[in-house]
Design an enzyme around this catalytic site. Sequence first.
Site, PDB file in Angstrom:
ATOM      1  N   LYS A   1     -12.545   1.071  -4.429  1.00 12.68           N
ATOM      2  CA  LYS A   1     -12.372   2.116  -3.338  1.00 12.68           C
ATOM      3  C   LYS A   1     -11.698   3.489  -4.039  1.00 12.68           C
ATOM      4  CE  LYS A   1     -10.449   2.472   1.361  1.00 12.68           C
ATOM      5  NZ  LYS A   1      -9.801   1.690   2.467  1.00 12.68           N
TER       6      LYS A   1
ATOM      7  N   SER B   1     -11.774   1.836   6.798  1.00 13.84           N
ATOM      8  CA  SER B   1     -12.417   3.038   5.854  1.00 13.84           C
ATOM      9  C   SER B   1     -12.877   2.991   5.059  1.00 13.84           C
ATOM     10  CB  SER B   1     -10.736   3.660   5.545  1.00 13.84           C
ATOM     11  OG  SER B   1     -10.034   2.908   5.011  1.00 13.84           O
TER      12      SER B   1
ATOM     13  N   SER C   1      -8.988  -1.928   7.431  1.00 15.82           N
ATOM     14  CA  SER C   1      -9.985  -1.124   6.364  1.00 15.82           C
ATOM     15  C   SER C   1     -10.814  -1.962   5.494  1.00 15.82           C
ATOM     16  CB  SER C   1      -9.472   0.116   5.864  1.00 15.82           C
ATOM     17  OG  SER C   1      -9.059   1.138   6.801  1.00 15.82           O
TER      18      SER C   1
END
Lengths: 500, 501
Positions: free
Chosen positions: B80, B155, B179
């Site tokens: 990420k 996210s 997330s």
Amino acid sequence: MTVAADVLEIDDALAQYDPVMGLEVHVELNTKSKMFCGCPTEFGAPPNTQTCPVCLGLPGALPVVNARGVESAIKIGLALNCEIAEWCRFARKNYFYPDMPKNFQTSQYDEPIAFNGWTEVVVDGETYRIEIERAHMEEDTGKSTHVGGATGRIHGASHSLVDYNRAGIPLIEIVTKTIEVPGEKAAAVARAYVSMLRDLLLALGVSDVRMDQGSLRCDANVSLKPRGSSTLGTRTETKNVNSFRSVERAITYEITRQAAVLSSGGKVVQETRHWHEDTGVTTSGREKSDADDYRYFPEPDLVPVAPSREWVEELRATLPEAPSVRRARLQEDWGFTDLEMRDVINGNALEPIVATVELGVTPAAAKKWWLGELARSANESGQELDALGVGPEQVAEVQKLVDEGTLNDKLARQVFEGLLAGEGTPAEIIEKRGLALVSDDSALIEAIDRAIAANPDVVEKVNSGKPAAAGALIGAVMKDMRGQADAAKVRQLLNEKLGI
Amino acid sequence: MTDLTRKTAAELAELMTSGQASSVEVTQAHLDRIAAVDGDVHAFLHVDAEGALAQAKAVDTKRAAGEQLAPLAGVPLALKDVLTQEGVPTTAGSKILEGWKPPYDSTVVKRLKAAGIVILGKTNMDEFAMGSSTENSAYGTTHNPWDLSRIPGGSGGGSSAAISAYEAPLAIGTDTGGSIRQPGAFTGTVGVKPTYGGTSRYGLIALASSLDTPGPCARTTLDAALLHEAIAGYDPMDSTSINQPVPAVVEAARDGDVAGLRIGVVKELGGEGYQPGVEARFHEAVELLTKLGAEVVEVSCPHFEYALPAYYLILPSEASSNLARFDAMRYGLRVGDNGENSAEKVTSLTREAGFGAEVKRRIILGTHALSSGYYDAYYGQAQKVRTLIARDFAKAYEQVDVLVSPATPTTAFAIGDRIDDPIAMYKNDLCTIPSNLAGNAAASFPCGLADEDGLPVGFHVMAPVMRDDLCYQVGAALESALAEQWGGVLMTKAPELGVTR
């Protein structure tokens, strides 16, 4: 319309108003690494060479508390008779400034590590108690240099440079409660307080307290209230007053300035003010109001600090003697009267005398030189005693020469004069100025003969049974020898000559 | 040779250990897959093919030299874009960090590298992890591999989409309010939020410091556990890191026995607002666990209802302060530096240009919530709610070993559907937020497809602090029982993506 004077005379100001002070002192600790990262803290390294992701506030970096910083904070708290928090947190103080890498300062807010303390200072023989509100831990910011302006301030500068070497250096902020002492003593008490703090911090070994390097910085809050009133006035905060003498001068200035504003019907503006060492005035800085909102909240990147009581007691046991206790002990050891001790302290001569006595000089002699010669000279030239360039070693050297009979006091004074003028070592000054005592008996006897010949009336008096009159002859001989004679020796030879 | 991208991480590790595949081959296969499908999916913001192949080669060399390697050595992974990797662009999905190459590795990356795990690149995300769909990314939306017209969750939509699209067998996400778990649920994959403090935040670009938790994303429970073990554990660089041994997650994932385990179904997380297909799959999964010997009871957590408002005060408050450092002075975007503007003006212009609407919304919200005069009513009150939620959990764990709920109230929604309605968007995280507020472990496991839209549903397991192993225990049990029914893990039901190139 008449323009009010900028300042009142201090006496006029104090006749109408009582000053109220609050002092915030920031002390840089002398830990090897920064407060929240492992970067070194050495002063004077090339800009931005002592930085890492943490103290540069790079995205993702996290702080870790320096345990030695916490230890120093606790020691300072204990030495100021504070309570030490059993559990406290860091807080973020949020505001934007380019020299603050994260745009928040990691500090403490409503949970300081140390609180509710007190200390004492002595001014003109009077002891004043200063209440300590708190001592808390925080980190220093980077250092901005504003380039291209006339004054070095941001106003008018074309650009600014930031050195983050200082960012993250551990600071302890020590905040007093309001200090209300008789107006004429206020500035001196403030000075004595800061001076006492320096001595205390040095004795604790937690800071180098190099004021010239900014490792002790004082912000002075001053307000006035009409004499006898209990309503506090509007305060100003004069920032970065960085010497003992400046503390006294800046506070005196603010008292006279605010008095002028108030007595002409004006209002004191709540603001930050800058102290100008060269002109001796403060000027308006940023307007500051209670609406200043730092949006403090507990620092979520750090865990609470919970010093165990055992640790606190261990640290308490390592504390050096409290200054007031130490003063009393020294006074007794030295055999000084209260008045003498007061003079020593007021003259900031305590530490130099301690150091000089440690070098083998008698307390009385050490006091004589430090107070009589050096403090007087410092006062005349407006300098701090420790900035004169004459140290305990030199004082001890001069006194040794006196003890050996090479110098008398009068000559010794001239040696000090030479030392202050930077003329070299005591030996060099004696050599250059030709100051050594004449120990040649024949030269003295010749001078005595001349004195006897020139003062038949005195000799007459002595011979008629008034030996005390011989003092005048000794004076004449000393004058003849331009002071470079041992008075005791002269007396001995004279007595022999006159048969008394 | 079979398609290496269809293998699990555990299988790939086995192939490499036994010499049937090299890490370079495995890595190249995934790079090829990325090249083939990522044009449609847009899971990656940056693919570091060169770095990944170099890392793979280094692992192969070590293996050839007979060095003892970590279990996942040579297995590729998608990272990420919120975690720093030295020298590799890291944006957190924001324009304000465009072009920034961190000079240091986050602890997670350090551990990945130490374990020989090959980092393929950085995955898309909502800007600064603020969002539930990746629509707030400054670099475009990621598409859900199950239905490219839908969002993959957020996210960390990029990470979950990458593994769901077989672009990587493993991914790292970060979970502040869901997330990792919500994108896991939306993409039919496993997403685990470890105990707060169980994985290091050092090098994680902070959204909300007291909530952010890095964790593993994978297609199977065992893969997630293997990755969890590789990245977890005490880190002296993170003061909030827990100095205790890592829970035995791999053992739990291999074991998968729930007989006698006490499971509490959270009463408050269901009913109105929950999609029927989601509830149906969830209850079937609970049934299945009961059949496997778990003792299931209903548990009430009365304060969960306040979790969302409390979260949306605490998160923006911390974020408003964390994001203050983006001031154009030291790194990233710099707008308006024309020699005339003041530093303050440059900061202001840069933040205006560099932050997206949602980020600005939360900075303003948080700044307000921390303001004097409002602090007690907002931030202070939210912290009290947080305490009450932690107490709800503590009380529940007196009765049961784990708590369960749907991972999300609905399945993946269409791109553009909720982007103009922040509250509807925020409600996505109703089930996941309480665990962030309390700091305990939680995970989402695939439990089937909703009847009405054929999209994946996530089964949410919450376990006490440092009992992450219990999540894996339940996940593994469910996974093997469902795989028996389906003839494979849920992912095998995903539609084939068109190869774009």
